[in-house]
Design a protein around this motif. Sequence first.
Motif, PDB file in Angstrom:
ATOM      1  N   ASP A 180      -1.311 -13.161   0.123  1.00 48.84           N
ATOM      2  CA  ASP A 180      -1.712 -14.242   1.029  1.00 48.84           C
ATOM      3  C   ASP A 180      -3.236 -14.341   1.054  1.00 48.84           C
ATOM      4  N   VAL A 181      -3.735 -15.530   1.264  1.00 46.50           N
ATOM      5  CA  VAL A 181      -5.188 -15.722   1.380  1.00 46.50           C
ATOM      6  C   VAL A 181      -5.717 -14.845   2.504  1.00 46.50           C
ATOM      7  N   PHE A 182      -6.739 -14.054   2.192  1.00 45.04           N
ATOM      8  CA  PHE A 182      -7.404 -13.242   3.200  1.00 45.04           C
ATOM      9  C   PHE A 182      -8.880 -13.176   2.852  1.00 45.04           C
ATOM     10  N   ARG A 183      -9.729 -13.490   3.823  1.00 45.41           N
ATOM     11  CA  ARG A 183     -11.175 -13.496   3.615  1.00 45.41           C
ATOM     12  C   ARG A 183     -11.802 -12.642   4.724  1.00 45.41           C
ATOM     13  N   MET A 184     -12.021 -11.386   4.430  1.00 44.83           N
ATOM     14  CA  MET A 184     -12.430 -10.428   5.445  1.00 44.83           C
ATOM     15  C   MET A 184     -13.718 -10.833   6.142  1.00 44.83           C
ATOM     16  N   ASP A 185     -14.757 -11.095   5.399  1.00 43.82           N
ATOM     17  CA  ASP A 185     -16.044 -11.403   6.019  1.00 43.82           C
ATOM     18  C   ASP A 185     -16.030 -12.759   6.707  1.00 43.82           C
ATOM     19  N   GLU A 186     -15.489 -13.746   6.037  1.00 51.18           N
ATOM     20  CA  GLU A 186     -15.474 -15.104   6.600  1.00 51.18           C
ATOM     21  C   GLU A 186     -14.653 -15.173   7.877  1.00 51.18           C
ATOM     22  N   TRP A 187     -13.567 -14.413   7.941  1.00 50.99           N
ATOM     23  CA  TRP A 187     -12.680 -14.456   9.099  1.00 50.99           C
ATOM     24  C   TRP A 187     -13.096 -13.487  10.198  1.00 50.99           C
ATOM     25  N   GLY A 188     -14.058 -12.625   9.931  1.00 48.36           N
ATOM     26  CA  GLY A 188     -14.603 -11.782  10.979  1.00 48.36           C
ATOM     27  C   GLY A 188     -13.858 -10.496  11.260  1.00 48.36           C
ATOM     28  N   ALA A 189     -13.087 -10.000  10.297  1.00 46.07           N
ATOM     29  CA  ALA A 189     -12.463  -8.687  10.468  1.00 46.07           C
ATOM     30  C   ALA A 189     -13.528  -7.608  10.291  1.00 46.07           C
ATOM     31  N   ASP A 190     -13.533  -6.636  11.177  1.00 42.40           N
ATOM     32  CA  ASP A 190     -14.491  -5.529  11.084  1.00 42.40           C
ATOM     33  C   ASP A 190     -13.950  -4.393  10.218  1.00 42.40           C
ATOM     34  N   ILE A 191     -12.646  -4.185  10.285  1.00 50.39           N
ATOM     35  CA  ILE A 191     -11.976  -3.149   9.503  1.00 50.39           C
ATOM     36  C   ILE A 191     -10.680  -3.742   8.954  1.00 50.39           C
ATOM     37  N   MET A 192     -10.384  -3.435   7.710  1.00 50.46           N
ATOM     38  CA  MET A 192      -9.121  -3.867   7.113  1.00 50.46           C
ATOM     39  C   MET A 192      -8.506  -2.704   6.359  1.00 50.46           C
ATOM     40  N   VAL A 193      -7.190  -2.560   6.464  1.00 49.72           N
ATOM     41  CA  VAL A 193      -6.494  -1.494   5.742  1.00 49.72           C
ATOM     42  C   VAL A 193      -5.458  -2.107   4.808  1.00 49.72           C
ATOM     43  N   ALA A 194      -5.244  -1.435   3.675  1.00 53.17           N
ATOM     44  CA  ALA A 194      -4.288  -1.916   2.685  1.00 53.17           C
ATOM     45  C   ALA A 194      -3.723  -0.737   1.911  1.00 53.17           C
ATOM     46  N   GLY A 195      -2.702  -1.009   1.083  1.00 54.66           N
ATOM     47  CA  GLY A 195      -2.068   0.016   0.266  1.00 54.66           C
ATOM     48  C   GLY A 195      -1.975  -0.423  -1.180  1.00 54.66           C
ATOM     49  N   SER A 196      -1.650   0.519  -2.047  1.00 61.10           N
ATOM     50  CA  SER A 196      -1.644   0.246  -3.487  1.00 61.10           C
ATOM     51  C   SER A 196      -0.346  -0.367  -3.980  1.00 61.10           C
ATOM     52  N   GLN A 197       0.735  -0.294  -3.194  1.00 63.18           N
ATOM     53  CA  GLN A 197       2.079  -0.491  -3.728  1.00 63.18           C
ATOM     54  C   GLN A 197       2.650  -1.886  -3.558  1.00 63.18           C
ATOM     55  N   LYS A 198       1.843  -2.833  -3.124  1.00 64.17           N
ATOM     56  CA  LYS A 198       2.382  -4.174  -2.916  1.00 64.17           C
ATOM     57  C   LYS A 198       1.641  -5.174  -3.808  1.00 64.17           C
ATOM     58  N   GLY A 199       0.724  -5.945  -3.269  1.00 63.53           N
ATOM     59  CA  GLY A 199       0.028  -6.926  -4.087  1.00 63.53           C
ATOM     60  C   GLY A 199      -0.843  -6.322  -5.173  1.00 63.53           C
ATOM     61  N   LEU A 200      -1.236  -5.060  -5.005  1.00 61.77           N
ATOM     62  CA  LEU A 200      -2.070  -4.406  -6.015  1.00 61.77           C
ATOM     63  C   LEU A 200      -1.250  -3.766  -7.134  1.00 61.77           C
ATOM     64  N   MET A 201       0.068  -3.761  -7.045  1.00 61.65           N
ATOM     65  CA  MET A 201       0.957  -3.493  -8.182  1.00 61.65           C
ATOM     66  C   MET A 201       0.860  -2.085  -8.759  1.00 61.65           C
ATOM     67  N   VAL A 202       0.497  -1.111  -7.930  1.00 58.99           N
ATOM     68  CA  VAL A 202       0.345   0.286  -8.332  1.00 58.99           C
ATOM     69  C   VAL A 202       1.331   1.107  -7.499  1.00 58.99           C
ATOM     70  N   PRO A 203       1.825   2.247  -7.988  1.00 58.73           N
ATOM     71  CA  PRO A 203       2.775   3.033  -7.182  1.00 58.73           C
ATOM     72  C   PRO A 203       2.204   3.441  -5.830  1.00 58.73           C
ATOM     73  N   PRO A 204       3.057   3.727  -4.861  1.00 57.40           N
ATOM     74  CA  PRO A 204       2.578   4.234  -3.577  1.00 57.40           C
ATOM     75  C   PRO A 204       1.786   5.510  -3.781  1.00 57.40           C
ATOM     76  N   GLY A 205       0.805   5.729  -2.920  1.00 52.59           N
ATOM     77  CA  GLY A 205       0.035   6.961  -3.003  1.00 52.59           C
ATOM     78  C   GLY A 205      -1.449   6.786  -2.773  1.00 52.59           C
ATOM     79  N   MET A 206      -1.923   5.548  -2.836  1.00 53.51           N
ATOM     80  CA  MET A 206      -3.322   5.260  -2.507  1.00 53.51           C
ATOM     81  C   MET A 206      -3.370   4.211  -1.410  1.00 53.51           C
ATOM     82  N   SER A 207      -4.339   4.373  -0.516  1.00 53.37           N
ATOM     83  CA  SER A 207      -4.593   3.346   0.496  1.00 53.37           C
ATOM     84  C   SER A 207      -6.084   3.087   0.565  1.00 53.37           C
ATOM     85  N   PHE A 208      -6.438   2.009   1.250  1.00 47.97           N
ATOM     86  CA  PHE A 208      -7.814   1.537   1.235  1.00 47.97           C
ATOM     87  C   PHE A 208      -8.230   1.133   2.647  1.00 47.97           C
TER      88      PHE A 208
END
Length: 398
Positions: A180-208
């Motif tokens: 989904d469209v997400f623009r961290m700076d433009e939308w004003g999020a201070d902190i964002m968390v994500a994982g490797s196993q969905k849109g980034l197409m890598v096995p579970p085990g890394m997060s960001f």
Amino acid sequence: MSLAYGRPYLAIPGPSVMPDAVLRAMHRASPNIYEGELIDMVRGIIPDLRHVAQTDGNACIYISNGHGAWEAALSNVVAEGETVLVAATGRFGFGWADMATGLGIETQIIDFGRQTPVDPARVFEELKADSGHAIRAVLMSHVDTASAIRNDVAAVRRAIDEAGHPALLMVDCIASLACDVFRMDEWGADIMVAGSQKGLMVPPGMSFVFFNDKAAAQRESMKRVSRYWDWKPRADPEFFYQYFGGTAPAHHLYGLRVALDMIKDEGLDAVWARHATLARAVWAAVEAWGKDGPLALNIADPAHRSHAVSALRIGAPYGAQLREWTDKKAGVTLGIGLGMSEPGDPQGTGFFRIGHMGHVNAHMVLGALGVIEAGMQALGVPHGRGGIAAAAEVIGKA
């Protein structure tokens, strides 16, 4: 007779389908973790992660699933005994709140249910009432993986600002990043968390965890942050191992490098457009089937639906029966109705989910929809005609 022999399709909302190129990149001997190509590769990964998040801020990598990213984000900016406001729109808002409780953080939860998005006016009211500014952060999901609600992050940012409140805005993009469209700076999020196993197409085990200068300043006010979760050395490492708090997840990193290259080659705008089109195809099929049967999308308003996952109600016992049929008879695994219990169906077996995130294309989605229609016919589930045709029309016009 089973028609499931052949290549199976995991049509759940994560772990998502992994590209063959990602798997090939990971299929190698362990590399040198002290010098050489791995070190150089990681330096290039960080700016590409920032691009996907649409931020000029900091990006940190953790060896964990998304729950680890929840804890890391909280641990750096909210101390034991302090308070967060959680805007919950499904199961995962409560999960993040529970993580906070486990850290000794007080939680105020606004429950918006499982079919309506966050109302920024409610957030404004809670923050305006907090005249002493006890609330340190507002937590929300961009997309809730269970309910498939997509929330308006920018609108919540405006509510915080209009309330004149200093709380950080913390956003869970585990289901939505690179979908989904997400623009961290433009939308004003201070902190964002994500994982490797969905849109980034890598096995579970890394997060960001991504964070801006305001969040970094709040980190400096903390009396203590545990060594492992501390984002300071990860965001600005003096030594390579500090990126990961120890040994690098080398094979995941090789896979991530390829996945980020694939996103870059397609173009982020094109990635978002592909997900939007495939989501609309799913919706069109479900709406056609639902004209003469019990099947319905959980989110009525398309403006609030995720482009990464669709949650559907078909009613018990059909949901569990359909998932079993598509898996055993046709090799398509559908997602369970996670957190979707209701009176008479405490396990949520009347719901199922379709993941359309990451490495998916038109024939994969049309194939999954065809199997769902075949399953409904085989099981005698009432449904309207023309679902596949409606989906094909959306894709044909793209």
